[in-house]
Motif scaffolding. Sequence first.
Motif, PDB file in Angstrom:
ATOM      1  N   ASP A 126       0.835  -1.203   0.000  1.00  0.00           N
ATOM      2  CA  ASP A 126       0.000   0.000   0.000  1.00  0.00           C
ATOM      3  C   ASP A 126       0.866   1.247   0.000  1.00  0.00           C
ATOM      4  OD1 ASP A 126      -2.936  -0.989   0.631  1.00  0.00           O
ATOM      5  OD2 ASP A 126      -1.597  -2.144   1.919  1.00  0.00           O
ATOM      6  N   ARG A 127       0.445   2.205  -0.792  1.00  0.00           N
ATOM      7  CA  ARG A 127       1.110   3.510  -0.817  1.00  0.00           C
ATOM      8  C   ARG A 127       0.046   4.604  -0.716  1.00  0.00           C
ATOM      9  NH1 ARG A 127       3.472   6.686  -6.044  1.00  0.00           N
ATOM     10  NH2 ARG A 127       4.340   8.496  -4.955  1.00  0.00           N
ATOM     11  N   LYS A 128       0.360   5.618   0.106  1.00  0.00           N
ATOM     12  CA  LYS A 128      -0.525   6.777   0.246  1.00  0.00           C
ATOM     13  C   LYS A 128       0.301   8.040   0.102  1.00  0.00           C
ATOM     14  CE  LYS A 128      -3.720   4.147   3.077  1.00  0.00           C
ATOM     15  NZ  LYS A 128      -4.400   3.959   4.384  1.00  0.00           N
ATOM     16  N   TYR A 129      -0.197   8.976  -0.696  1.00  0.00           N
ATOM     17  CA  TYR A 129       0.592  10.169  -0.992  1.00  0.00           C
ATOM     18  C   TYR A 129      -0.346  11.296  -1.413  1.00  0.00           C
ATOM     19  CZ  TYR A 129      -0.110   8.267  -5.702  1.00  0.00           C
ATOM     20  OH  TYR A 129      -0.661   7.751  -6.851  1.00  0.00           O
ATOM     21  N   GLY A 130       0.128  12.537  -1.246  1.00  0.00           N
ATOM     22  CA  GLY A 130      -0.680  13.685  -1.618  1.00  0.00           C
ATOM     23  C   GLY A 130      -0.243  14.927  -0.873  1.00  0.00           C
ATOM     24  N   THR A 131      -1.137  15.881  -0.756  1.00  0.00           N
ATOM     25  CA  THR A 131      -0.822  17.166  -0.135  1.00  0.00           C
ATOM     26  C   THR A 131      -1.916  17.566   0.841  1.00  0.00           C
ATOM     27  OG1 THR A 131      -1.933  18.435  -1.872  1.00  0.00           O
ATOM     28  CG2 THR A 131       0.424  17.927  -2.196  1.00  0.00           C
ATOM     29  N   GLU A 132      -1.558  18.496   1.717  1.00  0.00           N
ATOM     30  CA  GLU A 132      -2.507  19.112   2.654  1.00  0.00           C
ATOM     31  C   GLU A 132      -2.178  20.589   2.747  1.00  0.00           C
ATOM     32  OE1 GLU A 132      -4.155  18.547   7.240  1.00  0.00           O
ATOM     33  OE2 GLU A 132      -2.168  17.839   6.677  1.00  0.00           O
ATOM     34  N   SER A 133      -3.210  21.431   2.625  1.00  0.00           N
ATOM     35  CA  SER A 133      -3.049  22.880   2.723  1.00  0.00           C
ATOM     36  C   SER A 133      -3.957  23.405   3.823  1.00  0.00           C
ATOM     37  CB  SER A 133      -3.399  23.554   1.386  1.00  0.00           C
ATOM     38  OG  SER A 133      -2.575  23.075   0.342  1.00  0.00           O
ATOM     39  N   VAL A 134      -3.414  24.299   4.655  1.00  0.00           N
ATOM     40  CA  VAL A 134      -4.139  24.772   5.843  1.00  0.00           C
ATOM     41  C   VAL A 134      -3.975  26.274   5.982  1.00  0.00           C
ATOM     42  CG1 VAL A 134      -4.205  24.722   8.359  1.00  0.00           C
ATOM     43  CG2 VAL A 134      -3.945  22.595   7.103  1.00  0.00           C
ATOM     44  N   ARG A 135      -5.048  26.924   6.383  1.00  0.00           N
ATOM     45  CA  ARG A 135      -4.972  28.314   6.825  1.00  0.00           C
ATOM     46  C   ARG A 135      -5.798  28.448   8.094  1.00  0.00           C
ATOM     47  NH1 ARG A 135      -6.219  34.024   3.565  1.00  0.00           N
ATOM     48  NH2 ARG A 135      -5.032  35.336   5.007  1.00  0.00           N
TER      49      ARG A 135
END
Length: 890
Positions: free
Chosen positions: A428-437
């Motif tokens: 299993d592979r999990k990947y991506g981005t997260e953006s927060v303000r």
Amino acid sequence: GRMTNVLSADASVANYDDGQYETFAVAAGRSSLDLERVEVLRGPQGTLSGRNAIAGALNEITRHPNADEFEGEVRATYGNYDHLTLEGRISGPITDQYSASLYMVWDRQAQGYIKNTIPGRPDEGNVLNDLYVDAQFQAKWNSHIEMWTKFQSSKWFGGAGNAGAASGGWTPADSPTYEWGVSATGLNPGYGCTRSGATGATANTTVIPGSMVSPVADPCSNPAVDSPWERQRLVPYNVRLPKYYANVTHLTYHTDADFDIKYIFGTTYYDYHLYGPTSPGAGAGVDQFAPINSYKVADFSGLTSGSTISGQESFEYREENSFYSNEINFISTGDSPLQWVVGAYQFQQHYYQPVYTTDPNQPQWNQPNWFAGAVCAQTGGVCAPATQFRRFDNRPANMATSYAGFGQIDWQINDQFKVAIGARYSWDRKYGTESVRLLCYGVPACYGIPGLAGLNTIPLEVQGGYSFISAPPASPFPAIDLTEVGTVVDSGASGLPTGVVGPTVYTPDGFARRAYNANWSAVTGNAGVDWTPDENTLLYAKYGRGYKSGGFNIGIFTVLSFAPWTDKETVDSFEIGGKKTWNDWLVTNVAAFHYKYNNLQIPISIVQSSGGLAQSTTAFYNVPESVSQGIELETTVSPIDNLAILFNYSYLDAHVTKGSVSDPADPTASAPGAQPLYTDAQCAASYGVPVPVTLASPNPNALCTRDIYTSGTAPGGVGWNKAQNLRGNQLPNSAKNKIAVNLMYTWETDGYGTFQPSVSYIWRDKQYGTLFTRSYNEAPSWDQVDARLRWKSEDDTYEVIAFGKNIFDTIGYDAGAYGTRMAGSIVAPAGTCGSANMDLSGALPVCNFVQGVNGPTGYGPIRGAAGGIAKTYSVTPPATYGIELHYKFN
């Protein structure tokens, strides 16, 4: 099952829709008109088909087209709460090779289980307006090749029903206010509402008397104290599913070599929206604040005009989820004593799971942020533009990829013994981005407490015994952007957490953004033996090795966590059992099992209680070692003709054998049953002596941190936040005892059809909602009685069912409770904090306290919050009843 809505975390139980893996369990509750059967597989799964599952699998098999004759059925159900369901299905051959079916259902409930006592606000609880369509087509081209495919779509038009509605639970406590808390993110809020006062919060000297606006006379008095079916919510829940599309296709080739080749393809896309009131704190229920439209507080220069604080903040949570899978199986079909299956599986998911809070009534959320040079250094000293009135905005976009190969053999050694051995490799592979303000408004910690990475550079002035921050007259309470404050949003300055790829970057629109990438793998399998000494007896023993992928704790209400990565979970399961038909009137099944877990994934709140601006969040804690063991008994008894009695009993001992973590409701480890790892002396020795009391955590390697809300021996005269030994604590939602009984009698008349009355009784033991077996996390034992009377015509054309569920209207609990400590801070004059902790180390005189325990005048106990801890429950529906009409035709 699933203990979190974070899509990066896999479910323990795999749900399949006609063999296609799904990331949700909604389809498991579909109508029996659409379902042929539900297959329930307990224990680790994955050597026969589909996605890996550590705890079990549910496979819903729908009713496929009838290739021989035309048939159909329509149903209408009406029940209390103005609940109407209309559904129908038709099926039949098109040609000798082709057949098809169509199923549709419209489900509407106009009245909710929960009455909102605020005038003009809608009811909540199972308010529905849903449409679902299922179209199937199958073909048998020749003796070798056949195909079946299903297309389905659904739409939820809105209402406080369906998955996620009323997710805040039921908190039977009076409603404290929280709007003037010291924590920037609403965590550890400062409470101030007691039922004995008119509004209670006026006791906070920063509130201008008479400035509070509420649609109810006494906003402190919560009607939910006495009943889970009454609320006073300013912002109601609303659930919509604008889009849902799915397809499952099976292609089967029957070879001449005694095996089949079966290919399964599935794809799903849905767009889910949930709206609701903003929760005041980590783990706190949304009922834990008063219905106050707005109030005014004096600004930092002491002006009596004040600034208006809105109490109508809401959130929107969204899941835009798409996934597809491919599976191919080679399955033996001959009559050899050796049967086998070999297969390969691929799964790909992409999801976008944004959540934000908003309040158009609070214009400061949408204005340029003050002292830009201090908090906008990463964007060239110029603050980002307006935020669409959003205080919190999180936008994760992630992918998940899974590959597996599996196989199993079943060898019938002789008439009595059969052995099965299976193995699987999963990657299993999990990947991506997260953006927060993240912004802060009207909270003292954002403006004047030292140690805030440059935020304490504003000049001070003293007026009337208070220490305030001077501010420009045009903006006495500015909104402060916390996105670049390293103790709140992880900037990566102290090192990259596991699974994080590269440093945090800051975009021109004001978001902190980072990327994730990690993979996990495991070899799992099973082995078992069946012994059939006679045709009425089966004895078995089996072993299974299970695995659940790790993941990331991102999205929902996190802000670039300092520990987002979660390790994989594994289990070794052992089970023995037997199935016995004793005679014509008694059948028994019994099983004993022992599951040994490593790194069990459990969500737990990590509440910051050291003071200042620092992150509080929910983490996925890997419990190092735990066990789940017990026994299950299932019996079917028919003492007389036409009477069937089903009796099921289970005993479960599920507890932690190794692990330690702090209790968010009892950080000082002083509640009965607590097992602190350290003494006060050990905490002090590791903390460092001497230390200035202005530093919340001077030693990063300290065994303990300070708990500023209690009194104790820590610097500044406050308590110690200690980790606890978890050994012996029950695992969440693990009721020790369960009982289920059903009595059904079939009465066949001469000329009047068949009558079938049925009564069911269930009882479930108490259970706990978190890892801490404490009274404030306990949901009590409960029971429920259901009844139904079914009549079927002699030709099986007509059917009528009168039903009642929970006919005695008892309160049941879907899961354990969880306790939330009412700890918070207010700005108060020196010397008026009473027995609470007055922290004068910062620019503002701050009173830290636990409401009802050591709070100042006006902050007394709240009904339903003994010891300053309020409990939140997840409850089952109230009494429902109605009638179903069925008509079959062909």
